[in-house]
Structure formats: C-alpha cells, structure tokens
Motif scaffolding. Structure first.
Motif, mmCIF file in Angstrom:
data_model
loop_
_atom_site.group_PDB
_atom_site.id
_atom_site.type_symbol
_atom_site.label_atom_id
_atom_site.label_comp_id
_atom_site.label_asym_id
_atom_site.label_seq_id
_atom_site.Cartn_x
_atom_site.Cartn_y
_atom_site.Cartn_z
ATOM 1 N N GLN A 128 9.236 -10.371 5.699
ATOM 2 C CA GLN A 128 8.110 -10.197 4.775
ATOM 3 C C GLN A 128 7.226 -9.037 5.190
ATOM 4 O OE1 GLN A 128 7.240 -11.433 1.957
ATOM 5 N NE2 GLN A 128 8.539 -13.206 1.655
ATOM 6 N N ILE A 129 6.929 -8.934 6.479
ATOM 7 C CA ILE A 129 6.087 -7.830 6.955
ATOM 8 C C ILE A 129 6.778 -6.496 6.704
ATOM 9 C CG2 ILE A 129 5.065 -6.758 8.986
ATOM 10 C CD1 ILE A 129 3.533 -9.174 8.008
ATOM 11 N N LEU A 130 8.061 -6.404 7.034
ATOM 12 C CA LEU A 130 8.792 -5.157 6.827
ATOM 13 C C LEU A 130 8.946 -4.848 5.347
ATOM 14 C CD1 LEU A 130 11.556 -5.432 9.573
ATOM 15 C CD2 LEU A 130 9.433 -4.128 9.638
ATOM 16 N N ARG A 159 11.146 7.675 15.715
ATOM 17 C CA ARG A 159 9.859 7.809 16.413
ATOM 18 C C ARG A 159 8.707 7.898 15.408
ATOM 19 N NH1 ARG A 159 11.076 11.982 18.898
ATOM 20 N NH2 ARG A 159 12.012 10.978 20.721
ATOM 21 N N ARG A 160 8.925 8.631 14.308
ATOM 22 C CA ARG A 160 7.871 8.754 13.306
ATOM 23 C C ARG A 160 7.584 7.415 12.627
ATOM 24 N NH1 ARG A 160 10.167 12.112 10.472
ATOM 25 N NH2 ARG A 160 10.855 10.841 8.709
ATOM 26 N N ILE A 161 8.648 6.666 12.329
ATOM 27 C CA ILE A 161 8.465 5.354 11.725
ATOM 28 C C ILE A 161 7.697 4.431 12.665
ATOM 29 C CG2 ILE A 161 9.696 3.274 10.974
ATOM 30 C CD1 ILE A 161 11.881 5.096 9.866
ATOM 31 N N TRP A 162 8.063 4.490 13.958
ATOM 32 C CA TRP A 162 7.384 3.643 14.942
ATOM 33 C C TRP A 162 5.915 4.025 15.073
ATOM 34 C CZ3 TRP A 162 8.400 -0.744 17.468
ATOM 35 C CH2 TRP A 162 7.639 -1.054 18.572
ATOM 36 N N ASN A 163 5.630 5.317 15.069
ATOM 37 C CA ASN A 163 4.248 5.772 15.206
ATOM 38 C C ASN A 163 3.418 5.433 13.973
ATOM 39 O OD1 ASN A 163 4.735 6.870 17.746
ATOM 40 N ND2 ASN A 163 5.302 8.875 16.924
ATOM 41 N N ASP A 164 4.038 5.419 12.799
ATOM 42 C CA ASP A 164 3.306 5.100 11.570
ATOM 43 C C ASP A 164 2.992 3.613 11.449
ATOM 44 O OD1 ASP A 164 3.369 7.754 10.878
ATOM 45 O OD2 ASP A 164 5.070 7.570 9.502
ATOM 46 N N ALA A 165 3.743 2.780 12.162
ATOM 47 C CA ALA A 165 3.559 1.336 12.050
ATOM 48 C C ALA A 165 2.355 0.877 12.858
ATOM 49 C CB ALA A 165 4.818 0.612 12.527
ATOM 50 N N ASN A 166 1.689 -0.175 12.355
ATOM 51 C CA ASN A 166 0.605 -0.773 13.119
ATOM 52 C C ASN A 166 1.167 -1.846 14.054
ATOM 53 O OD1 ASN A 166 0.999 -3.156 11.591
ATOM 54 N ND2 ASN A 166 -0.459 -2.476 10.037
ATOM 55 N N GLY A 167 0.283 -2.555 14.736
ATOM 56 C CA GLY A 167 0.735 -3.516 15.736
ATOM 57 C C GLY A 167 1.580 -4.642 15.157
ATOM 58 N N VAL A 168 1.146 -5.188 14.022
ATOM 59 C CA VAL A 168 1.892 -6.285 13.399
ATOM 60 C C VAL A 168 3.265 -5.805 12.928
ATOM 61 C CG1 VAL A 168 1.899 -7.945 11.499
ATOM 62 C CG2 VAL A 168 -0.226 -7.445 12.709
ATOM 63 N N GLN A 169 3.304 -4.614 12.348
ATOM 64 C CA GLN A 169 4.580 -4.077 11.872
ATOM 65 C C GLN A 169 5.531 -3.776 13.024
ATOM 66 O OE1 GLN A 169 2.875 -0.860 9.713
ATOM 67 N NE2 GLN A 169 2.442 -2.089 7.898
ATOM 68 N N ARG A 170 5.003 -3.292 14.137
ATOM 69 C CA ARG A 170 5.849 -3.056 15.308
ATOM 70 C C ARG A 170 6.409 -4.365 15.841
ATOM 71 N NH1 ARG A 170 2.376 1.514 18.739
ATOM 72 N NH2 ARG A 170 2.613 3.206 17.211
ATOM 73 N N ALA A 171 5.572 -5.394 15.834
ATOM 74 C CA ALA A 171 6.054 -6.704 16.278
ATOM 75 C C ALA A 171 7.166 -7.197 15.350
ATOM 76 C CB ALA A 171 4.898 -7.706 16.304
#
Length: 300
Positions: free
Chosen positions: A283-285, A21-33
C-alpha cells in the motif's frame, strides 16, 4: 560466484544504480521502510523451501502445540512453535507467504490483462460495445465481490486453479475504467489524428500509441491490487473457502488457528504479522508510485 556476478552486472550498468539511488533518496522514512520490507518479503518467499527448517506438512503429534522460543515447553528446532498437528509454524508461514504472493501476483496479472483489454476495446470501439462493457463494469462495482467469490468457490470447488481465476476477476473493472478513460483522452490528441491520417490501423493505434501512454496508471493500480488480493485470499481462506489443507496460505493458517487463540495464539501471530507487513509495504509503495506518476502531485 553468484554474488560476484551480480555485483559485476550492477557495476556494468551505472545507470541502474543511479536510478536506484535516486529513488531511494526521493523516498521518505516510511517509504524506505516499505521498500526494505517488500524486498525482504520477496527474498524470503523466493527462498522459502531452502530457509524453512522443516517440511510444511510434516506432523509430529508428540510436539503439538509447543510454544515459540523463550517460553516454557519450547521444543528445540521449532523457533515459532508448532500447531495443533505438530507442524512447524515458521515453515508453514514461509511456504504460506510464498503461495499467497504467487496467488496475488497471478490474480493481479489476470485482472490487468482482462480489464486492460476490455477497457481498450471499450474506449476505441465506443457505441454499443462501450455501453455493454461499461454496464458490466457498473454491475461488478455494485455487487460485493466477496459474495461472488464465495458463490463461485462453493459451486466449482476450492482448488488452486479455481482460486486463481476467482482472484483474477477481482478488480478487473478498475483496470477497464482506467484504460477506457486514458483511451478516450488520448484518442482526441493530435498525434492520434496524425497516425490515422498516415493510414495506421486501429490495432496499431491501440498497441503502438494508446496503450504505452496508459502504462503508468496501470502499474500503480496493479501494485495496489496485489495488497487487496492478499486480503481477499486471506478472507476466503479464513472462512474456509480458500486453498484447502494441508496446503498452507497465510489466510488459511489464521483461519485454522483462530480456534486455538486462547491456548496457542502463536499459530495465528506469525501469518497475521506477515499479512500485515505485505499489505503495509504494498500500500505504501502503491501510494508512492501514484504520487510519482501524477505530475500534479510531484514536488509536494
């Protein structure tokens, strides 16, 4: 049953859910995608034999060059159309994705082990050993690896075993430089001097104290190498030097389909889109992991 067991296991480990959950919350929209795309691709690749509606090598000349769903002459059961031999493009793309990711993972792992070991030896031994290994690193950087790969495949053939070894040699110099730099930096630290004073051997210092502290940059480099190896495999297969037919990889499908672009572009579209998604997600990750691993970039 399997889903219930997975939920029970996750529920029994609240720390894992909290970290996710913390990793998901720290990510922006592009990173979540990118996370969603990466997870979806891994699931699809893992279950490709069960998802694919047809065998990837099954031919039907009556159904050759049929367009995807929604176009005239679409043949039921072939959602993304068929290729020049009547093989299902969707099934071949799914199996090609699986094999491409396996080759990329094996190649990146070999490069990590080889380059990491050489960098560790170079940083600890120093002297002539360091000069020889770093000389090999400089030579590898100076010569375009695509030429080395083409020459190797032309001499030894394009079997999957040879392809894995060729892909494993790609990028090892980056791991070696990273590990050597970390080793040289860490060897001057007080805790290394304390370990030496306590009588620790060179091997114990290397594997107990030095290598664990170099894990973060290695993980980042490993992630970035996967996308580069996917592109390299696709390039070699596109040039006809990769995995040979009828075995499908994403690159070989693009290479074969290029001759049919004017009349049957769907043969190329599906594998090309998968290559695009794989490289984008990785690449994004990889960039995200690098930012998280570098304390100087945190919080920016």
């Amino acid at each position: 049953m399997m889903a219930e067991a997975a939920i029970a296991t996750a529920a029994s480990r609240p720390g894992l859910l909290a970290d996710a959950r913390r990793i998901w919350n720290d990510a922006n929209g592009v990173q979540r995608a990118a996370i969603c795309i990466a997870v979806l691709l891994l699931i699809v690749a893992a279950f490709a034999p069960f998802i694919a509606p047809h065998e990837p090598t099954a031919q039907s000349l009556i159904a050759r060059l049929r367009p995807p769903f929604g176009f005239e002459r679409y043949r039921e059961g072939y959602l993304l159309g068929t290729d020049e031999l009547g093989r299902d493009v969707l099934s071949r793309s799914l199996h090609g994705l699986q094999l491409t990711l396996i080759l990329a993972a094996l190649g990146a792992t070999i490069g990590l082990v080889l380059g990491g070991a050489l960098g560790l030896v170079s940083g600890i031994a120093g002297g002539l050993v360091d000069d020889i290994i770093m000389g090999a690193v400089d030579a590898q950087i100076a010569i375009p690896f695509t030429l080395i790969a083409l020459l190797t495949l032309a001499i030894f053939g394009s079997s999957i075993e040879v392809m894995v070894l060729v892909l494993g040699l790609y990028g090892w110099e980056q791991y070696a430089r990273i590990v050597r730099g970390e080793v040289r930096r860490l060897m001057a630290m007080p805790f290394i001097e304390a370990a030496r004073a306590a009588g620790a051997s060179g091997g114990r210092i290397a594997f107990r104290h030095v290598l664990p502290n170099a894990v973060s940059p290695l993980v980042v480099q490993f992630t970035l190498s996967i996308s580069n190896i996917v592109l390299l495999e696709s390039t070699l297969s596109f040039l006809g030097m990769g995995v040979q037919p009828p075995t499908a990889t994403l690159g070989s499908m693009v290479g074969i389909g290029r001759d049919y672009l004017p009349t049957a572009p769907w043969i190329v579209v599906a594998p090309a889109v998968m290559i695009l998604f794989v490289t984008f997600a990785v690449q994004i990750l990889g960039d995200w992991l690098r930012d998280r691993a570098d304390v100087r970039l945190r919080g920016r």
